[in-house]
Design an enzyme around this catalytic site. Structure first.
Site, PDB file in Angstrom:
ATOM      1  N   ASP A 108      -9.711   4.100   4.015  1.00 45.77           N
ATOM      2  CA  ASP A 108      -9.864   2.651   3.905  1.00 45.77           C
ATOM      3  C   ASP A 108     -11.303   2.232   4.243  1.00 45.77           C
ATOM      4  O   ASP A 108     -11.647   1.060   4.172  1.00 45.77           O
ATOM      5  CB  ASP A 108      -8.877   1.975   4.873  1.00 45.77           C
ATOM      6  CG  ASP A 108      -8.557   0.534   4.479  1.00 45.77           C
ATOM      7  OD1 ASP A 108      -8.612   0.222   3.276  1.00 45.77           O
ATOM      8  OD2 ASP A 108      -8.256  -0.271   5.378  1.00 45.77           O
TER       9      ASP A 108
ATOM     10  N   GLN B  18      -3.838  -1.015   9.603  1.00 49.05           N
ATOM     11  CA  GLN B  18      -3.881  -2.359   9.016  1.00 49.05           C
ATOM     12  C   GLN B  18      -4.611  -3.348   9.942  1.00 49.05           C
ATOM     13  O   GLN B  18      -4.286  -3.455  11.118  1.00 49.05           O
ATOM     14  CB  GLN B  18      -2.446  -2.845   8.725  1.00 49.05           C
ATOM     15  CG  GLN B  18      -2.374  -4.207   8.071  1.00 49.05           C
ATOM     16  CD  GLN B  18      -3.027  -4.257   6.680  1.00 49.05           C
ATOM     17  OE1 GLN B  18      -2.933  -3.310   5.906  1.00 49.05           O
ATOM     18  NE2 GLN B  18      -3.707  -5.346   6.377  1.00 49.05           N
TER      19      GLN B  18
ATOM     20  N   LYS C  97       0.838  -1.205   0.000  1.00 52.49           N
ATOM     21  CA  LYS C  97       0.000   0.000   0.000  1.00 52.49           C
ATOM     22  C   LYS C  97       0.877   1.261   0.000  1.00 52.49           C
ATOM     23  O   LYS C  97       0.625   2.209  -0.745  1.00 52.49           O
ATOM     24  CB  LYS C  97      -0.950  -0.025   1.201  1.00 52.49           C
ATOM     25  CG  LYS C  97      -2.033  -1.089   1.049  1.00 52.49           C
ATOM     26  CD  LYS C  97      -2.782  -1.392   2.345  1.00 52.49           C
ATOM     27  CE  LYS C  97      -3.733  -2.578   2.143  1.00 52.49           C
ATOM     28  NZ  LYS C  97      -4.401  -3.030   3.366  1.00 52.49           N
TER      29      LYS C  97
END
Ligand code: NAP
Length: 305
Positions: free
Chosen positions: A123, A100, A56
């Site tokens: 996200d 994450q 990413k």
């Protein structure tokens, strides 16, 4: 017999998206003199998570943005992680924050996700973002589901009036993709570990989404001819949650594993970071960052998205 199946090429589409994002980032930098930043936060030493975060960050840099990579030790507490997120929320140069998943088990992941300011939630992990998406209001969608929808739209696949069966109901995948399909006028069935007669339900699907996290769990003979098969799973050996190799020849369309949903997740994250940068950095009235009240935050995002 079905027509020639369409391979939903997430790898190719994500490359196209990146090319267009490079131009948008160049424009942002030219107009504002500021290089947008995506902050990635990784807690602990899970090898897969390390790889995902690295991919990413690298994608972010490929399109000309900066990545601020924060790696916290396994023993980080919920309080320490919340404090780190607060800092990023308050940092004007940071346009997007990725925490994450999964964080180590002793951390309250939901509380940490929800601490991310909704306008930096590129996200799509906050409850507010999910709720807004579910209601058809502007927000950044959860990256994997939004990537799936981009693929479906790109290939102009029929969704309205179709029966979509989503196997899995996780907050980052099953639930949001079900809401997005519903918003596109599919009739949606959401299945989970307590669902009964799963094969029969899948047999009724025009669109099958595998989001179950078990290798080739969804069997080819559950899937009817001419279905659209979306496989979000990824497991060692390059297999997904669906027996794709056995079903692809009689599908209307299918995602390969790898090269389908995976690259679209990253492309979506990066695209949403660029969108956030365009909103934040081009805005004369930069955000009042001492957001301490959800209603105010929602109003701000609503005005700016
Ligand atoms: P997850 O949080 O483990 O959720 C799995 C879901 O599957 C749960 O809702 C669970 O039901 C359901 N399930 C488990 N066993 C089942 C069964 N026997 N029958 C029906 N449903 C069952 O997984 P996730 O994070 O959503 O990920 C799902 C898959 O997508 C994984 O393979 C993951 O690697 C992949 N993924 C890929 C990307 C990407 O970028 N490509 C991103 C995220 C995830 P309950 O709710 O009842 O437990």
């Amino acid at each position: 017999m079905s027509n020639t199946p369409i391979l939903l090429d997430g790898k190719a589409l994500s490359k196209e998206i990146e090319e267009s994002l490079k131009k948008r980032v160049t424009n942002i930098i030219r107009q504002t003199g500021v290089v947008p930043v995506l902050a990635t936060v990784l807690v602990g030493n899970d090898p897969s998570s390390e790889v995902y975060v690295k991919m990413k960050g690298n994608a972010c840099e490929r399109v000309g943005m900066k990545s601020l990579r924060i790696h916290l030790p396994e023993e980080t507490t919920t309080g320490q992680l919340l404090a780190e997120i607060d800092k990023l929320n308050d940092d004007d140069s940071v346009c997007g924050i990725l925490l994450q998943h999964p964080v180590p088990g002793h951390i309250n992941e939901r509380e940490c996700f929800d601490r991310i300011a909704v306008h930096k939630d590129v996200d799509g992990v906050t409850c507010t973002g999910f709720g807004r998406i579910a209601m058809g209001e502007p927000a950044f969608g959860s990256a994997t589901p939004e990537g799936i929808m981009k693929l479906i739209r790109h290939y102009d696949l029929p969704v309205a009036g179709k029966h979509a069966v989503v196997v899995g109901r996780s907050p980052i995948l099953g639930k949001p993709v079900a809401m997005m399909l519903l918003n596109e006028n599919a009739t949606v069935t959401i299945c989970h570990s307590k669902t009964q007669k799963l094969p029969e339900l899948v047999k009724g699907a025009d669109i099958v989404v595998g989001a179950v996290g078990k290798p080739e769990f969804i069997k080819a003979d559950w899937i009817r001819d001419n279905a659209i098969v979306i496989d979000a799973g990824y497991h060692a050996g390059g297999i997904g949650d669906v027996e794709i190799s056995k079903v692809k020849d009689r599908a209307m369309a299918y995602t390969p594993v790898p090269g389908g949903v995976g690259p679209m997740t990253i492309a979506t994250l990066i695209m949403q970071t660029v969108e956030s940068a365009e909103i934040l950095l081009n805005s004369k009235a930069l955000y009042p960052l001492e957001v301490d009240n959800e209603t105010k935050e929602v109003e701000e995002v609503s005005a700016l998205l």
